[in-house]
Design a protein around this motif. Structure first.
Motif, mmCIF file in Angstrom:
data_model
loop_
_atom_site.group_PDB
_atom_site.id
_atom_site.type_symbol
_atom_site.label_atom_id
_atom_site.label_comp_id
_atom_site.label_asym_id
_atom_site.label_seq_id
_atom_site.Cartn_x
_atom_site.Cartn_y
_atom_site.Cartn_z
ATOM 1 N N TYR A 54 0.843 -1.188 0.000
ATOM 2 C CA TYR A 54 0.000 0.000 0.000
ATOM 3 C C TYR A 54 0.888 1.252 0.000
ATOM 4 C CZ TYR A 54 -3.392 3.447 1.637
ATOM 5 O OH TYR A 54 -4.195 4.559 1.776
ATOM 6 N N PRO B 268 -6.282 -1.161 0.292
ATOM 7 C CA PRO B 268 -7.409 -1.917 0.872
ATOM 8 C C PRO B 268 -8.724 -1.186 0.624
ATOM 9 C CG PRO B 268 -6.283 -0.679 2.582
ATOM 10 C CD PRO B 268 -5.540 -0.412 1.325
ATOM 11 N N THR C 267 -12.781 -4.995 3.477
ATOM 12 C CA THR C 267 -12.054 -6.249 3.691
ATOM 13 C C THR C 267 -11.381 -6.729 2.400
ATOM 14 O OG1 THR C 267 -14.064 -7.512 3.217
ATOM 15 C CG2 THR C 267 -13.619 -6.964 5.527
ATOM 16 N N ARG D 102 -8.952 -6.295 -1.112
ATOM 17 C CA ARG D 102 -7.689 -5.669 -1.527
ATOM 18 C C ARG D 102 -7.785 -5.424 -3.038
ATOM 19 N NH1 ARG D 102 -6.848 -9.964 1.807
ATOM 20 N NH2 ARG D 102 -5.912 -9.523 3.853
ATOM 21 N N THR E 98 -1.583 -10.311 1.853
ATOM 22 C CA THR E 98 -1.418 -10.192 3.301
ATOM 23 C C THR E 98 -1.760 -8.776 3.752
ATOM 24 O OG1 THR E 98 0.903 -9.577 3.096
ATOM 25 C CG2 THR E 98 0.415 -11.922 3.372
ATOM 26 N N GLY E 99 -2.001 -8.665 5.099
ATOM 27 C CA GLY E 99 -2.183 -7.353 5.710
ATOM 28 C C GLY E 99 -3.566 -6.808 5.543
ATOM 29 N N GLN E 100 -3.849 -5.801 6.344
ATOM 30 C CA GLN E 100 -5.101 -5.086 6.321
ATOM 31 C C GLN E 100 -4.786 -3.586 6.390
ATOM 32 O OE1 GLN E 100 -8.211 -6.246 5.980
ATOM 33 N NE2 GLN E 100 -7.581 -8.410 5.899
ATOM 34 N N ALA E 101 -5.677 -2.844 5.822
ATOM 35 C CA ALA E 101 -5.572 -1.392 5.885
ATOM 36 C C ALA E 101 -4.223 -0.927 5.335
ATOM 37 C CB ALA E 101 -5.793 -0.908 7.298
ATOM 38 N N THR F 155 -1.466 -3.398 3.778
ATOM 39 C CA THR F 155 -1.887 -4.298 2.700
ATOM 40 C C THR F 155 -0.720 -4.530 1.748
ATOM 41 O OG1 THR F 155 -4.166 -3.550 2.857
ATOM 42 C CG2 THR F 155 -3.484 -4.563 0.776
#
Length: 262
Positions: A151, A177, A180, A182, A245-248, A251
């Motif tokens: 990101y 992101p 939820t 991507r 992988t990852g969130q927010a 990402t």
């Protein structure tokens, strides 16, 4: 008895008498006058002097006439002459012996001028246009390997390996992101499309559809998704999602990438 007395000789054996100037012929010869030697020498001297005077007068008159002609004559300008050219053929040079030698011989002045003219002539070496190396044929792999896009960390697929360019317009793809999900975003007018066939597309497959079906719309990513994309420099790329992988803000997506020249 003859009263006349005999003549007395004035010289003996034809000798000259210094007193009378006569010469006796024998002891009692007849008296004869001596030749005028001095008068003859004077006449020769006068003749020589007269000839010298006439020659001097002729020389003065000739000099005057020559100088007058030089002062009145218009000088004729010299006529320029070109270099002598030989009209003999190679076959004629061996005929005539002496003529061939006289034709082939040249004066030192003509040889020197010809040599100086040739040496003075500028010699320009032949120039060849610079040759540019031929470009790689279309479909040649420019770069291939695994690539992570995170990101706020876009990638320029035209660099090898692809990195984020300091010029934002040169970056091709980025991820972000969305809830939820991507998302994969084409940057700066780059076109991309999702390849829906189970078989991985080749260069020809992506080239046949990218110009007509490709868009700049964001695409939702999932593992195994295959995308054909074009780059800012006109190359083609195939991206296969290998990992998400990852969130927010953390990402990240890992892709198997192939970039082709076009």
């Amino acid at each position: 008895m003859n009263s006349e007395e005999p003549r007395q000789p004035y010289g003996v054996n034809g000798a000259h008498d210094a007193h009378s100037g006569y010469v006796a012929n024998g002891a009692y010869g007849t008296q004869m006058p001596a030749p005028p030697a001095r008068a003859a020498s004077h006449r020769g001297a006068w003749i020589g002097a007269g000839a010298t005077l006439v020659a001097a007068v002729i020389g003065v008159v000739g000099t005057y006439l020559v100088s007058s002609n030089k002062g009145n004559a218009n000088p004729t300008p010299p006529v320029a002459q070109g270099p002598a050219t030989s009209t003999t053929t190679p076959g004629e040079e061996n005929q005539g012996g002496g003529d061939a030698l006289s034709d082939s011989s040249q004066s030192p002045e003509s040889t020197g001028s010809a040599g100086s003219a040739e040496s003075a002539a500028p010699t320009t070496p032949p120039t060849t246009p610079p040759t540019t190396p031929p470009g790689k044929p279309a479909g040649t792999v420019a770069w291939q390997g695994a690539l992570a896009i995170t990101y706020a960390d876009a990638r320029d697929l035209d660099s090898a390996p692809p990195v984020e360019s300091e010029i934002n317009e040169e970056n091709d793809l980025s991820v972000y992101p969305f809830g939820t999900a991507r998302m994969l975003r084409p940057e700066s007018g780059v076109k991309a499309l999702v390849w829906k066939d189970a078989k991985a597309p080749t260069y020809e497959d992506c080239a046949g559809v990218i110009d007509t079906l490709g868009t700049s719309t964001d695409m939702k990513m999932k593992t195994g998704l295959v995308v054909c994309a074009s780059t800012n420099d006109g190359r083609l790329a195939r991206l296969t999602v290998k990992e998400l992988t990852g969130q927010a803000s953390d990402t990240s997506g890992v892709f198997d990438v192939v970039v082709w020249t076009r």
